[in-house]
Design an enzyme around this catalytic site. Structure first.
Site, PDB file in Angstrom:
ATOM      1  N   THR A 136       4.698   1.065  -4.634  1.00  0.00           N
ATOM      2  CA  THR A 136       4.264  -0.303  -4.923  1.00  0.00           C
ATOM      3  C   THR A 136       4.281  -0.633  -6.416  1.00  0.00           C
ATOM      4  O   THR A 136       4.630  -1.756  -6.781  1.00  0.00           O
ATOM      5  CB  THR A 136       2.873  -0.575  -4.297  1.00  0.00           C
ATOM      6  OG1 THR A 136       2.974  -0.354  -2.886  1.00  0.00           O
ATOM      7  CG2 THR A 136       2.417  -2.000  -4.550  1.00  0.00           C
ATOM      8  N   LYS A 193       0.818  -1.210   0.000  1.00  0.00           N
ATOM      9  CA  LYS A 193       0.000   0.000   0.000  1.00  0.00           C
ATOM     10  C   LYS A 193       0.855   1.264   0.000  1.00  0.00           C
ATOM     11  O   LYS A 193       0.519   2.261   0.620  1.00  0.00           O
ATOM     12  CB  LYS A 193      -0.949  -0.010   1.199  1.00  0.00           C
ATOM     13  CG  LYS A 193      -1.871  -1.220   1.197  1.00  0.00           C
ATOM     14  CD  LYS A 193      -2.900  -1.142   2.290  1.00  0.00           C
ATOM     15  CE  LYS A 193      -3.820  -2.328   2.360  1.00  0.00           C
ATOM     16  NZ  LYS A 193      -4.239  -2.915   1.120  1.00  0.00           N
ATOM     17  N   CYS A 194       1.948   1.224  -0.733  1.00  0.00           N
ATOM     18  CA  CYS A 194       2.907   2.327  -0.765  1.00  0.00           C
ATOM     19  C   CYS A 194       2.857   3.015  -2.126  1.00  0.00           C
ATOM     20  O   CYS A 194       2.504   2.400  -3.128  1.00  0.00           O
ATOM     21  CB  CYS A 194       4.307   1.745  -0.526  1.00  0.00           C
ATOM     22  SG  CYS A 194       5.655   2.924  -0.629  1.00  0.00           S
ATOM     23  N   GLY A 195       3.219   4.276  -2.150  1.00  0.00           N
ATOM     24  CA  GLY A 195       3.300   4.988  -3.423  1.00  0.00           C
ATOM     25  C   GLY A 195       4.288   4.360  -4.387  1.00  0.00           C
ATOM     26  O   GLY A 195       4.176   4.516  -5.604  1.00  0.00           O
TER      27      GLY A 195
END
Length: 162
Positions: free
Chosen positions: A40, A36-38
């Site tokens: 990803t 759920k990371c920018g």
């Protein structure tokens, strides 16, 4: 004191213990990942590198981590399903680990010591920090989270020739 990543082991996402000595002679890109990371979408670039170079002795080792913004909240099943269904990754996915602190995976303590970050800082600052490891198990270089997998390609090719 350890001299190579080949002296470590870690559990794969399915719970199987993986001795990293099995990667002797291969170039590795070790990455702490999160769903759920920018950053990803870098899974796509990591998979592309893996597909391009896996037959030449290269692998990506992904270590999910929830230490940065709680961006990897799922369990092993959730993480595996996400990585396979959303990004079709085929490279090894390990169990969720800590990369900083008292409970850090020993492999990460070694990586941080061998390749400190900016201004000599040891801690991992965010998801998708990458470590390029040579065939001998020694760390070649550390890359910041914003460094795209594609931009590491020349370094991988050089390591494969070495």
């Amino acid at each position: 004191m350890s001299n190579s990543v080949h002296e470590f082991s870690a559990r794969l996402n399915d719970g199987t213990e993986q001795d990293l000595s099995e990667y002797k002679g291969q170039v590795l890109l070790i990455v702490n990942t999160a769903s759920k990371c920018g950053f990803t979408p870098q899974y796509d670039g990591l998979e592309a590198l893996y597909e391009q170079y896996k037959d030449k002795g290269f692998s990506v080792l992904a270590f999910p981590c929830n230490q940065f913004g709680s961006q990897e909240p799922g369990d092993a099943g959730d993480i595996a399903e996400f990585c396979v269904t959303k990004f079709s990754i085929k490279f090894p996915l390990f169990e969720k680990v800590d990369v900083n602190g008292d409970k850090a995976l020993p492999l990460y303590d070694y990586l941080k010591t061998e390749a400190p970050g900016v201004l000599g800082s040891k801690g991992i600052k965010w998801n998708f920090t990458k470590f390029l490891v040579g065939k001998d198990g020694k760390v070649i270089k550390r890359y910041a989270p914003a460094t795209s997998p594609e931009s590491i390609q020349a370094d991988i090719e050089k390591a494969l020739q070495g």
